[in-house]
Write a protein that holds these residues in place. Sequence first.
Motif, short mmCIF file in Angstrom:
data_model
loop_
_atom_site.label_atom_id
_atom_site.label_comp_id
_atom_site.label_asym_id
_atom_site.label_seq_id
_atom_site.Cartn_x
_atom_site.Cartn_y
_atom_site.Cartn_z
N SER A 71 6.36 -2.23 4.73
CA SER A 71 4.92 -1.98 4.87
C SER A 71 4.18 -3.09 4.13
O SER A 71 4.63 -3.59 3.11
CB SER A 71 4.56 -0.60 4.31
OG SER A 71 4.88 -0.52 2.93
N ASP A 117 2.33 2.95 2.79
CA ASP A 117 3.48 3.83 2.93
C ASP A 117 4.64 3.38 2.06
O ASP A 117 4.87 2.18 1.87
CB ASP A 117 3.91 3.87 4.40
CG ASP A 117 4.85 5.02 4.69
OD1 ASP A 117 4.91 5.95 3.88
OD2 ASP A 117 5.52 5.00 5.74
N ASN A 118 5.38 4.36 1.53
CA ASN A 118 6.53 4.07 0.67
C ASN A 118 7.76 3.72 1.49
O ASN A 118 8.79 4.40 1.42
CB ASN A 118 6.85 5.28 -0.22
CG ASN A 118 5.72 5.61 -1.17
OD1 ASN A 118 4.95 4.74 -1.53
ND2 ASN A 118 5.61 6.87 -1.55
N THR A 119 7.67 2.67 2.26
CA THR A 119 8.81 2.21 3.05
C THR A 119 8.91 0.70 2.92
O THR A 119 7.90 0.00 2.82
CB THR A 119 8.66 2.57 4.54
OG1 THR A 119 7.43 2.04 5.04
CG2 THR A 119 8.68 4.06 4.75
N ASP A 163 4.74 -0.08 14.39
CA ASP A 163 3.98 -0.19 13.16
C ASP A 163 2.54 -0.53 13.52
O ASP A 163 2.23 -1.69 13.87
CB ASP A 163 4.56 -1.27 12.25
CG ASP A 163 5.92 -0.88 11.69
OD1 ASP A 163 6.26 0.32 11.75
OD2 ASP A 163 6.64 -1.76 11.20
N ASN A 197 -3.76 3.54 1.24
CA ASN A 197 -2.52 4.16 0.78
C ASN A 197 -1.40 3.54 1.60
O ASN A 197 -1.25 3.81 2.79
CB ASN A 197 -2.57 5.67 1.00
CG ASN A 197 -1.41 6.38 0.32
OD1 ASN A 197 -0.43 5.76 -0.05
ND2 ASN A 197 -1.56 7.69 0.15
N ARG A 207 1.69 0.33 8.45
CA ARG A 207 2.34 1.43 7.76
C ARG A 207 1.57 1.83 6.50
O ARG A 207 2.11 1.88 5.40
CB ARG A 207 3.81 1.11 7.47
CG ARG A 207 4.67 1.19 8.72
CD ARG A 207 6.12 0.96 8.41
NE ARG A 207 6.43 -0.46 8.36
CZ ARG A 207 7.59 -0.97 7.99
NH1 ARG A 207 8.56 -0.17 7.60
NH2 ARG A 207 7.79 -2.26 7.97
N GLY A 208 0.31 2.08 6.72
CA GLY A 208 -0.56 2.55 5.66
C GLY A 208 -1.77 3.21 6.29
O GLY A 208 -1.94 3.18 7.51
N TRP A 209 -2.61 3.79 5.47
CA TRP A 209 -3.77 4.47 6.02
C TRP A 209 -4.89 4.48 4.98
O TRP A 209 -4.66 4.37 3.77
CB TRP A 209 -3.42 5.90 6.45
CG TRP A 209 -2.81 6.74 5.38
CD1 TRP A 209 -3.44 7.57 4.51
CD2 TRP A 209 -1.41 6.80 5.04
NE1 TRP A 209 -2.55 8.16 3.66
CE2 TRP A 209 -1.29 7.72 3.96
CE3 TRP A 209 -0.27 6.18 5.55
CZ2 TRP A 209 -0.07 8.00 3.39
CZ3 TRP A 209 0.95 6.47 4.97
CH2 TRP A 209 1.04 7.38 3.91
N LYS A 226 -1.26 3.26 -4.11
CA LYS A 226 -2.59 3.13 -3.56
C LYS A 226 -3.18 1.82 -4.06
O LYS A 226 -3.08 1.48 -5.23
CB LYS A 226 -3.45 4.32 -3.96
CG LYS A 226 -2.89 5.61 -3.36
CD LYS A 226 -3.70 6.78 -3.77
CE LYS A 226 -3.15 8.03 -3.11
NZ LYS A 226 -1.80 8.33 -3.53
#
Length: 729
Positions: free
Chosen positions: A651, A646-648, A537, A644, A627-629, A2
């Motif tokens: 991103s 994303d765990n990729t 994405d 937050n 790729r987050g929010w 985060k």
Amino acid sequence: MKSKSLKSRILSAFLACAMAVPALSADMLTTNTLTASAATTDWKFDFGNGGTSSGFTGVTAGTAYSSSLGYGFAQTGNVSDVNAGGSGAGSDAVSFNSDDASNTFSVDLPKGLYEVKVTVGNAPRCSIKMEGMLQMMNLTRLNATETVQIPVTDGQLNIQAVTGIANGQRSISAVEIKQINNTGTMNPTIWICGDSTVANYYNQADTAQHGWGQLIGNYLKGTSVENYQIRNMATSGQYAKGFVDGGQFVPIETYGKAGDYYIISIGINDTNYSNADEYTSYVTDMVQKAKAKGMTVYLVKQQGRHGDLSREKLLSGRWFGGQLDAIGASENVKVIDLFNAWQDFGLTLGYDGMTEYYADNDDLHQSLKGSSKLAELMAELVFKQPEEGATISEGTTFMLRNGNSGKYLSIEGDPKDGGNVSQTESPDINNKKALWKAVPASDGYYYIYNCAGDGSQLLDVAYNNATNGTNIGTWSATGADAQLYKFIQQDNGSYVIATKVTNDKSAVEIIGASNDEKANAQEWERNGHACQTWFIDAVTESESEVIQGDLNGDGVVNVIDVALMKRQLKQDTISHENRRVSDLNGDTSINADDVKILTDFVHGKGNIVSKATGKNVYYATDATFTRGWKEDTNAGFTSKDYLNLDNTVGSFVEFNVNVPVAGNYLCTFNIANGSKNNRQMKIQVNDNADYWIQDFLSTETWTVWNERAIVLPLVAGNNTIRLTSITPE
């Protein structure tokens, strides 16, 4: 991880098994004449007096039917043994010298449905009757073979070769019979009425004329009818009245049933042998009788001539197409426009390109290649249900990440008609060349707009072409199929972007499944490769630039902003948006110190930067990211929410920051990493090739926020700082 905020001195940002059979000693050979019995269901008959092939039962013209034998000819005086010239069972044959209905070969069989394979002798053209009805049409020349399914319910199958060409031989070399079931119930069937462009052909060169009815089964895999039997009753030179009067409709009317399909593709010869009224009458009668049996009927507007493509004004149809529309409307059956589907395909290749799709020196009939294409088109138009496309939010800005290379689809150069599209690893978000938006059209298709420039350029299939290797570029809106795409979602969450110009058969891919930077995008038949898949994405774009101290957003910092800040502080109503322009000393708090800085600036006692404590705050949720929010679940963050990410791998979040002079700036990132793993990020400034790897170590829990700092070189004015995930955790 985060991400909360990034700080700098002047500014800040966030962020089989086998069986052996022994040989037998051969000291004696015994031959036996086989006889039919109630249990005998499978037979292989070798016709003619030239010897019997292994595994077959020999039958000569002198083999008369008897109930004790269980098979034989009903009229031995009207058949004769002939040489055929083939091999094995096809080396000889029995000629049927009369078309008299009783001149048959008969075999006793128990009730059931049978697969019957007939191999003719060396007949120039002959048809095969079974059970008194035409079942196989115009088998031509040496050892032509056809297989059909026939129900036997009266204990006997009757087979007869009948005239195809006047005075021509009609002969049979072999008949093979195999029981499918013991009920006599026929399997679902596709029945076809047609002429020479639809008929079956045998022993033909690929460049000679062929018919699509013989080939359509090759294109039904994956459809609801892939296991249907196909009974093609079409013949050369036939017209609607002739088809009915000649007996070709009889097996359709006899055997047709609910669940079967009846395709009527006839009319070319009716312009010579019939008229509109007679054509309408006979076609309507067939439609009504087929519907009465529960069959689904399709009427086909037949394809045009080769020369139609060279007309200055293209035709909209031929061959009684208007009458078919009227019949379809009155009888409530679907009319298939094969004429325009074929013409549209031809336009993609041009007159010369279509030459190989027509038979040699023939303006009307198709070659094997052309008939195969017609069969493919018919399968699509009649039996292939359109794939359901995914719904893409119209308001979403997104990047298209290739499922094979991981790179992003981007236009090259300035946005313009004829621009090229390729993949890039590090898209420039500010120029928006890798940003796209989908606008819905109809039937599940979308226009894909690029966001660069004025946003008027669309993803475009060059020249509306449906062939493999066609370039994918950009063009302003034309309304053509070349700019329509369907997003077909895959199991892994990616999408195949199918092209409307190919009726979804082809898709946007990266040429050669390349991983190279600037590898080109092209159209290619769908093959399941990852280079034809794209991840969407979504990109949350950075909010518009703000002026520090301009609380009312009018572009000017003055006493009105001072009054607004004081009132909001007193009422404790400072919004998130105003917080960004009110924190003038960069301490993440809005208080009297910020009021003093703003008041001094308005009264000419210095500027905001010089009065600041040397830092400013940019919030991650105001930046551009993919790729987050945004969320506000875990405590400890400032402002109204945090990002937050994303765990990729791939991103990223990108900040737009502004500094007064060039130099090295300490940039501090406020982060929470509740996992036990180090979250490494690649940091790039202004999209330069140079980059830094920054560790974002665990903060133990998601509510503990720590600062991570790095010195970055910034230029005077606007800069971009991008943090990209390089680890999946």
